[in-house]
Scaffold this motif. Structure first.
Motif, PDB file in Angstrom:
ATOM      1  N   THR A 275       0.802  -1.224   0.000  1.00 29.10           N
ATOM      2  CA  THR A 275       0.000   0.000   0.000  1.00 29.10           C
ATOM      3  C   THR A 275       0.831   1.269   0.000  1.00 29.10           C
ATOM      4  O   THR A 275       0.328   2.350  -0.344  1.00 29.10           O
ATOM      5  CB  THR A 275      -0.930   0.033   1.223  1.00 29.10           C
ATOM      6  N   ARG A 276       2.118   1.146   0.375  1.00 33.81           N
ATOM      7  CA  ARG A 276       2.929   2.359   0.452  1.00 33.81           C
ATOM      8  C   ARG A 276       4.400   2.008   0.363  1.00 33.81           C
ATOM      9  O   ARG A 276       4.855   1.013   0.938  1.00 33.81           O
ATOM     10  CB  ARG A 276       2.668   3.093   1.768  1.00 33.81           C
TER      11      ARG A 276
ATOM     12  N   PRO B 197      -3.056   1.303 -12.555  1.00 36.74           N
ATOM     13  CA  PRO B 197      -3.058   2.624 -11.903  1.00 36.74           C
ATOM     14  C   PRO B 197      -3.245   3.787 -12.874  1.00 36.74           C
ATOM     15  O   PRO B 197      -3.458   4.925 -12.437  1.00 36.74           O
ATOM     16  CB  PRO B 197      -1.663   2.694 -11.260  1.00 36.74           C
TER      17      PRO B 197
ATOM     18  N   ARG C 296       3.554  10.289 -13.498  1.00 36.22           N
ATOM     19  CA  ARG C 296       4.120  10.163 -12.155  1.00 36.22           C
ATOM     20  C   ARG C 296       3.057  10.355 -11.082  1.00 36.22           C
ATOM     21  O   ARG C 296       3.044   9.630 -10.063  1.00 36.22           O
ATOM     22  CB  ARG C 296       5.227  11.210 -11.973  1.00 36.22           C
ATOM     23  N   ASP C 297       2.156  11.311 -11.269  1.00 39.25           N
ATOM     24  CA  ASP C 297       1.197  11.641 -10.224  1.00 39.25           C
ATOM     25  C   ASP C 297       0.224  10.510  -9.934  1.00 39.25           C
ATOM     26  O   ASP C 297      -0.443  10.522  -8.886  1.00 39.25           O
ATOM     27  CB  ASP C 297       0.431  12.907 -10.607  1.00 39.25           C
ATOM     28  N   ARG C 298       0.111   9.542 -10.843  1.00 38.42           N
ATOM     29  CA  ARG C 298      -0.777   8.410 -10.602  1.00 38.42           C
ATOM     30  C   ARG C 298      -0.084   7.269  -9.876  1.00 38.42           C
ATOM     31  O   ARG C 298      -0.710   6.244  -9.594  1.00 38.42           O
ATOM     32  CB  ARG C 298      -1.371   7.934 -11.937  1.00 38.42           C
TER      33      ARG C 298
ATOM     34  N   THR D 122       0.410   6.585  -6.911  1.00 45.12           N
ATOM     35  CA  THR D 122       0.035   6.911  -5.537  1.00 45.12           C
ATOM     36  C   THR D 122       0.525   5.888  -4.529  1.00 45.12           C
ATOM     37  O   THR D 122       0.450   6.126  -3.318  1.00 45.12           O
ATOM     38  CB  THR D 122      -1.493   7.058  -5.432  1.00 45.12           C
TER      39      THR D 122
ATOM     40  N   SER E 250       5.086   7.194  -1.515  1.00 46.02           N
ATOM     41  CA  SER E 250       4.811   8.283  -0.581  1.00 46.02           C
ATOM     42  C   SER E 250       4.873   9.609  -1.322  1.00 46.02           C
ATOM     43  O   SER E 250       5.519   9.741  -2.368  1.00 46.02           O
ATOM     44  CB  SER E 250       5.833   8.268   0.556  1.00 46.02           C
ATOM     45  N   GLY E 251       4.206  10.614  -0.780  1.00 50.46           N
ATOM     46  CA  GLY E 251       4.204  11.909  -1.438  1.00 50.46           C
ATOM     47  C   GLY E 251       5.596  12.468  -1.618  1.00 50.46           C
ATOM     48  O   GLY E 251       5.915  13.043  -2.671  1.00 50.46           O
TER      49      GLY E 251
ATOM     50  N   ARG F 185       7.329  10.306  -4.416  1.00 50.37           N
ATOM     51  CA  ARG F 185       6.723  10.576  -5.724  1.00 50.37           C
ATOM     52  C   ARG F 185       7.097  11.970  -6.216  1.00 50.37           C
ATOM     53  O   ARG F 185       7.462  12.165  -7.375  1.00 50.37           O
ATOM     54  CB  ARG F 185       5.205  10.431  -5.632  1.00 50.37           C
TER      55      ARG F 185
END
Length: 416
Positions: A108-109, A140, A320-322, A324, A327-328, A331
């Motif tokens: 998940t991350r 994604p 890139r923004d997809r 998710t 981590s922010g 990314r």
């Protein structure tokens, strides 16, 4: 701490894992093997690519699709499409024979940590690795046209959201798109008794030709060689030399990305569409709204109409923004190229040392082959060599370097 964490267990993830295992790296592989092929493609679909161009990659080249087909008493022949179900089963067979046990839990991350990366699973376990290969496939990056995005999934879905089409039996369905996904989906819907139409922006549909015989006069082969992406020297270049494609100027790569191997239906689906499916060409949806019993679609220069459900077979946009899953901070640290996808270097390493990317998300850098299974062989061998190189360098993995033209391609095309 593992040497490598592979996230994703489709053709690219499994191929990378096979090469990494053979290289002696300690690794973990997460993902449900061949998940999108098993869950997101209706029964009755076929591979568009030739069987010989649909192999997953192990270093010795033993675990080919034709070898698996032979175990099933089936001969994989040039010019004869393979059912998607058989290809998915082939991927499971490949995983059993070439890859360490795959952990089917969802990651998940992923975040950067000193000395490497940390991945968290859906049930809360934390796994550390020096490097990561992200091979998340296409899901994604699902792209639905803007006029349709605000509508309920009960009214609008993407073609990749359906493991079967049974719910649409006898219903009025509109498929948007002019490529293989749209045309094959429409054919399957028509064959099960749905009332189906296709809306395409193009003024005419494109159809791939029946492939020429595998064995043919030398002069024909020299003029239009076979390749994993179709016949012709241009396709041969895209398929066989992604390393050289990467060196093309960015404007050239952008032009190719927008035009090469554009929407087209396979030759074997043409007869199932023509005469059986209503096709409305030069139609683009400009607005859509929910109405009693379905959706009302507004057209540019054409009359609006109502339909019970819309299936958008409108492809994928790998930006890139997809991503998710990252981590922010991680990314946001990735350099991108003008189409919004992450920049990758010669070994598929992103601008974040130790984070490698595989599959569709690398097509802007390495070309059209990365949109197909055929690109997995080049990717797996090249990426694992990059991982080994990274593990032996003095640059800390997970650190943020300044973009280097040699690693990222043309420096002027990279932006943060």
């Amino acid at each position: 701490m593992y040497d490598l964490l592979v996230v994703g267990a489709g053709p690219y993830g499994l191929s990378v894992a096979a090469h990494a295992a053979a290289a002696g790296l300690t690794l973990r592989v997460f993902g449900r093997p061949m998940a999108s092929w098993r869950d997101n493609m209706p029964g009755g679909m076929f591979l568009k690519s030739e069987p010989w161009a649909s192999n997953l990659s192990d270093p010795e080249g033993r675990l080919r699709l034709d070898a698996y087909c032979a175990t099933r008493g089936v001969t994989a022949r040039h010019g004869e499409p393979i059912p998607v179900e058989m290809f998915a089963d082939y991927g499971l067979w490949f995983a059993r024979h070439a890859v360490p046990a795959v952990d089917e839990r969802t990651v998940t991350r992923i975040a950067a940590r000193p000395g490497g990366f940390e991945a968290v699973t859906a049930d809360g376990e934390t796994v550390r690795a020096r490097t990561v290969a992200l091979a998340v496939g296409v899901m994604p990056f699902v792209e639905i046209p803007a006029p349709l995005r605000g509508l309920s999934p009960a009214l609008v879905s993407h073609s990749s959201h359906h493991g079967d089409l049974d719910r649409f039996r006898g219903r009025n369905v509109t498929v948007i798109g002019g490529g293989q996904a749209a045309l094959e989906t429409a054919a399957l819907l028509a064959e099960q008794g749905s009332r189906v139409r296709v809306l395409a922006r193009a003024e005419q549909l494109s159809w791939n030709d029946v492939p020429p015989a595998w064995e043919r006069p030398w002069w024909q082969s020299a003029r239009t060689p076979h390749s994993g992406l179709g016949c012709g020297w241009r396709n041969w270049f895209y398929a066989e030399r992604p390393d050289l494609y990467r060196l093309l100027p960015e404007p050239t790569r952008a032009r190719i990305a927008g035009t090469a191997l554009g929407p087209a239906g396979a030759w074997w689906v043409r007869d199932r569409v023509e005469g059986s499916v209503e096709v409305r060409l030069d139609h683009e949806v400009t607005a859509a709204r929910a109405v009693s019993g379905g959706v009302r679609l507004e057209m540019a220069g054409a009359e609006s109409f109502e339909t019970e459900h819309v299936i958008a077979a409108t492809g994928f946009k790998a930006t890139r923004d997809r991503l998710t899953l990252l981590s922010g901070e991680l990314r946001g640290s990735l350099a991108t190229v003008p189409d919004g996808s992450p920049a990758v270097g010669r070994d598929f390493e992103s601008s974040r040392p130790g984070l490698f990317l595989a599959g569709l998300v690398t097509a802007a850098g390495f070309g059209p082959a990365m949109r197909f299974v055929y690109g997995a062989a080049f990717t797996a061998g090249t990426l694992v060599r990059g991982v080994r190189r990274r593990l032996h360098t003095g640059v800390p993995v997970g650190a943020i370097p300044a973009p280097a033209p040699d690693r990222l391609g043309a420096a002027q095309t990279v932006r943060h």
